[in-house]
Write an enzyme that holds these catalytic residues in place. Structure first.
Site, PDB file in Angstrom:
ATOM      1  N   ASN A  17       0.867  -1.189   0.000  1.00 54.63           N
ATOM      2  CA  ASN A  17       0.000   0.000   0.000  1.00 54.63           C
ATOM      3  C   ASN A  17       0.899   1.232   0.000  1.00 54.63           C
ATOM      4  OD1 ASN A  17      -1.827   2.017   0.471  1.00 54.63           O
ATOM      5  ND2 ASN A  17      -2.312   1.419   2.579  1.00 54.63           N
ATOM      6  N   TRP A  18       1.021   1.852  -1.177  1.00 54.57           N
ATOM      7  CA  TRP A  18       1.942   2.991  -1.313  1.00 54.57           C
ATOM      8  C   TRP A  18       1.384   4.262  -0.673  1.00 54.57           C
ATOM      9  CZ3 TRP A  18       4.326   2.993  -6.951  1.00 54.57           C
ATOM     10  CH2 TRP A  18       5.116   1.844  -7.098  1.00 54.57           C
ATOM     11  N   LYS A  19       0.099   4.248  -0.332  1.00 56.86           N
ATOM     12  CA  LYS A  19      -0.561   5.458   0.203  1.00 56.86           C
ATOM     13  C   LYS A  19      -0.328   6.621  -0.774  1.00 56.86           C
ATOM     14  CE  LYS A  19      -0.121   3.438   4.707  1.00 56.86           C
ATOM     15  NZ  LYS A  19      -0.140   3.605   6.145  1.00 56.86           N
ATOM     16  N   HIS A  40      -9.694   1.601   4.743  1.00 58.09           N
ATOM     17  CA  HIS A  40      -8.429   1.784   5.455  1.00 58.09           C
ATOM     18  C   HIS A  40      -8.620   2.822   6.570  1.00 58.09           C
ATOM     19  CE1 HIS A  40      -4.297   2.890   6.323  1.00 58.09           C
ATOM     20  NE2 HIS A  40      -3.945   1.735   5.778  1.00 58.09           N
ATOM     21  N   GLU A  99      -6.908   5.197   7.552  1.00 56.36           N
ATOM     22  CA  GLU A  99      -6.621   6.594   7.197  1.00 56.36           C
ATOM     23  C   GLU A  99      -7.804   7.223   6.469  1.00 56.36           C
ATOM     24  OE1 GLU A  99      -2.894   5.747   5.298  1.00 56.36           O
ATOM     25  OE2 GLU A  99      -2.036   5.308   7.264  1.00 56.36           O
ATOM     26  N   GLU A 132      -5.829  -4.646  10.889  1.00 57.12           N
ATOM     27  CA  GLU A 132      -4.816  -3.605  11.054  1.00 57.12           C
ATOM     28  C   GLU A 132      -5.140  -2.774  12.295  1.00 57.12           C
ATOM     29  OE1 GLU A 132      -2.646  -2.441   7.222  1.00 57.12           O
ATOM     30  OE2 GLU A 132      -4.463  -1.273   7.305  1.00 57.12           O
ATOM     31  N   GLY A 147       2.107   2.549  10.839  1.00 52.65           N
ATOM     32  CA  GLY A 147       3.063   3.641  10.641  1.00 52.65           C
ATOM     33  C   GLY A 147       3.752   4.099  11.913  1.00 52.65           C
ATOM     34  N   SER A 206       3.109  -1.736  10.582  1.00 53.43           N
ATOM     35  CA  SER A 206       4.548  -1.694  10.877  1.00 53.43           C
ATOM     36  C   SER A 206       5.286  -3.000  10.594  1.00 53.43           C
ATOM     37  CB  SER A 206       4.781  -1.269  12.344  1.00 53.43           C
ATOM     38  OG  SER A 206       4.327   0.047  12.536  1.00 53.43           O
ATOM     39  N   GLY A 249       2.683  -1.004   4.389  1.00 52.29           N
ATOM     40  CA  GLY A 249       2.642   0.416   4.015  1.00 52.29           C
ATOM     41  C   GLY A 249       4.046   0.954   3.818  1.00 52.29           C
ATOM     42  N   GLY A 250       4.555   1.638   4.833  1.00 54.74           N
ATOM     43  CA  GLY A 250       5.858   2.302   4.766  1.00 54.74           C
ATOM     44  C   GLY A 250       6.963   1.471   4.118  1.00 54.74           C
TER      45      GLY A 250
HETATM   46  P1  PGA Z   1       2.520   0.528   7.743  1.00 57.51           P
HETATM   47  O1  PGA Z   1       1.074   0.699   7.093  1.00 57.51           O
HETATM   48  O2  PGA Z   1       3.112  -0.737   7.198  1.00 57.51           O
HETATM   49  O3  PGA Z   1       3.275   1.764   7.309  1.00 57.51           O
HETATM   50  O4  PGA Z   1       2.328   0.466   9.219  1.00 57.51           O
HETATM   51  C1  PGA Z   1       0.217  -0.373   6.923  1.00 57.51           C
HETATM   52  C2  PGA Z   1      -1.079   0.106   6.301  1.00 57.51           C
HETATM   53  O5  PGA Z   1      -1.488   1.233   6.563  1.00 57.51           O
HETATM   54  O6  PGA Z   1      -1.725  -0.622   5.537  1.00 57.51           O
END
Ligand code: PGA
Length: 238
Positions: free
Chosen positions: A8-10, A88, A90, A156, A162, A202, A222-223
């Site tokens: 997930n590149w966001k 998600h 966010e 999640e 993050g 994470s 994500g990150g």
């Molecule tokens: P993260 O994000 O790996 O940066 O914690 C995961 C996500 O939001 O899907």
């Protein structure tokens, strides 16, 4: 079965040139890549991403019409997407997405024959079981056995996203069992048992394997998915 790894590149990276660079390094991993909308055209079967599978990070609940700024599931399908992340944390936090909206988006995604990745999880200080149960019951309203076959659930915990503070695999897998238990009450038993449940929050290459060993079917990253070398290690180690 091979674990399902989703990147997930966001809202990253800032340019198409950087996105292409990243694609070029990770294209052989067979992971599902979910870039921002403007980079999805790379999902064209003749383009860089052909070895991986393409997903979007969100979609609207209507297929077309006067909805300025929205992107519909059928457009995503037409662009070559197979998957779409829905709900998600966010989106829930910054765009006030409710479980009712998540439900409408899921139904629209199924209609377009996309495989939705439904994100659920509790915030810091919240009770996992209460939150997850509520998100499932409302999010899965009117979703039947046939559609369920294509659903992926991502557990999640919001406090782990993050933050560099992942949920311990032994705790995360308890949440996954709880989720599966609820699915068993809502759907036919075999389907509930076969639904893919992945972990996100994470994840890096050092801990990726621990979640698979604990019983998860995959990971939502994500990150760490923005660092090509690290992401390849995650896919390899998982
Ligand atoms: P993260 O994000 O790996 O940066 O914690 C995961 C996500 O939001 O899907």
């Amino acid at each position: 079965m091979r674990p399902l790894i989703v990147a997930n590149w966001k809202c990253n990276p800032k340019s198409l040139a950087e996105a292409k660079k990243l694609f070029n390094v990770i294209k052989k991993t067979k992971a599902i890549i979910c870039p921002p909308y403007p980079y999805l055209h790379m999902g064209n079967p003749k383009s860089e991403i052909r070895n991986s599978k393409l997903g979007a990070q969100d979609c609207f609940w209507e297929q077309e019409g006067a909805f300025t700024g929205e992107i519909s599931p059928k457009m995503l399908k037409d662009l070559g997407c197979k998957y779409v992340i829905i709900g998600h944390s966010e989106r829930r936090k910054y765009f006030n997405e409710t479980d009712e909206m998540v439900n409408k988006k899921l139904l629209a995604a199924f209609e377009a024959r996309l495989k939705p990745i439904l994100c659920i999880g509790e915030k810091e200080g919240e009770e996992m079981d209460l939150v997850v149960k509520n998100q499932l019951l409302k999010g899965l309203k009117n979703i039947g056995n046939i559609q369920m076959r294509d659903l992926i659930i991502a557990y999640e915990p919001v406090w782990a996203i993050g933050t560099g503070n992942p949920c311990k695999p032994e705790d995360a897998i308890k949440a996954a069992s709880f989720i599966r238990n609820i699915l068993t009450k809502l759907y036919n038993k075999k389907l509930a048992e076969e639904t893919l449940i992945i972990y996100g929050g994470s994840v890096d290459s050092k801990i990726a394997r621990d979640y698979i060993k604990a019983g998860f079917d995959g990971l939502l990253v994500g990150g760490a998915s923005l660092n090509a070398k690290e992401f390849r290690k995650i896919v390899k180690n998982a």
